[in-house]
Design an enzyme around this catalytic site. Sequence first.
Site, PDB file in Angstrom:
ATOM      1  N   CYS A   8       0.872  -1.183   0.000  1.00 26.79           N
ATOM      2  CA  CYS A   8       0.000   0.000   0.000  1.00 26.79           C
ATOM      3  C   CYS A   8       0.906   1.230   0.000  1.00 26.79           C
ATOM      4  O   CYS A   8       2.075   1.126  -0.367  1.00 26.79           O
ATOM      5  CB  CYS A   8      -0.971  -0.023   1.183  1.00 26.79           C
ATOM      6  N   ASN A  11       2.381   1.349   4.270  1.00 26.36           N
ATOM      7  CA  ASN A  11       2.689   0.062   4.934  1.00 26.36           C
ATOM      8  C   ASN A  11       2.431   0.129   6.443  1.00 26.36           C
ATOM      9  O   ASN A  11       3.172  -0.439   7.246  1.00 26.36           O
ATOM     10  CB  ASN A  11       4.123  -0.387   4.630  1.00 26.36           C
ATOM     11  N   CYS A  13      -1.340   0.576   7.344  1.00 25.69           N
ATOM     12  CA  CYS A  13      -2.782   0.295   7.494  1.00 25.69           C
ATOM     13  C   CYS A  13      -3.222  -0.935   6.691  1.00 25.69           C
ATOM     14  O   CYS A  13      -3.538  -1.981   7.257  1.00 25.69           O
ATOM     15  CB  CYS A  13      -3.618   1.499   7.063  1.00 25.69           C
ATOM     16  N   ARG A  14      -3.266  -0.812   5.362  1.00 21.57           N
ATOM     17  CA  ARG A  14      -3.878  -1.860   4.535  1.00 21.57           C
ATOM     18  C   ARG A  14      -2.980  -3.061   4.296  1.00 21.57           C
ATOM     19  O   ARG A  14      -3.399  -4.210   4.510  1.00 21.57           O
ATOM     20  CB  ARG A  14      -4.328  -1.269   3.190  1.00 21.57           C
ATOM     21  N   SER A  15      -1.752  -2.828   3.828  1.00 22.63           N
ATOM     22  CA  SER A  15      -0.904  -3.999   3.530  1.00 22.63           C
ATOM     23  C   SER A  15      -0.521  -4.781   4.792  1.00 22.63           C
ATOM     24  O   SER A  15      -0.436  -6.018   4.715  1.00 22.63           O
ATOM     25  CB  SER A  15       0.326  -3.617   2.700  1.00 22.63           C
ATOM     26  N   ASP A 120      -8.153   3.762   1.116  1.00 25.97           N
ATOM     27  CA  ASP A 120      -7.214   4.202   2.139  1.00 25.97           C
ATOM     28  C   ASP A 120      -7.996   4.628   3.384  1.00 25.97           C
ATOM     29  O   ASP A 120      -8.769   5.586   3.331  1.00 25.97           O
ATOM     30  CB  ASP A 120      -6.417   5.381   1.571  1.00 25.97           C
TER      31      ASP A 120
END
Length: 151
Positions: A8, A11, A13-15, A120
């Site tokens: 993301c 690195n 939150c999402r990934s 995001d």
Amino acid sequence: MPSVLFVCLGNICRSPMAHALAVVRAQDEGRTDLVFDSAGTSSTHQGEPADRRTLEVLRRRSRVVPMVSRPVVPDDYQRFDWILAMDGSNLATLRRRAPGHAKDKVHRMLAPTTGGDVPDPYYGGADGFDHVHDLVADALDAWWPRWTDPS
Ligand code: 4NP
């Protein structure tokens, strides 16, 4: 030994959510042959742990896996078989930086499900992180046979 890098922007939150859910699933299935990691297209948060809101969702709905933010580096295009981008912006950045032979390794995380973005959640509320969890968990279900079925 299939290896997968989740990417993301920050690195944090999402990934890391995708990374942790994949590691936990592999642990639960005893799959020691799978390699997972995550990284950001930006190095802004390098060295930081995952966002506390990602960790809260993982604690509540799965398990926390130790993770420290790092940027994508050129060697990632050699080391990983699959490089999965959380949104269209990450995808474009990864493809632009990829050496020719590695462009085909880069895909959208949600390619096998909605085909869209994992939004995001950084500037939004806590429910955005539960939504990230759901999108990523569904996509992992869809990716899993490609990484685990003998072919
Ligand atoms: P991520 O979320 O890309 O899912 O880790 C973000 C983290 C930090 C920022 C943006 C998105 N930021 O602008 O600092």
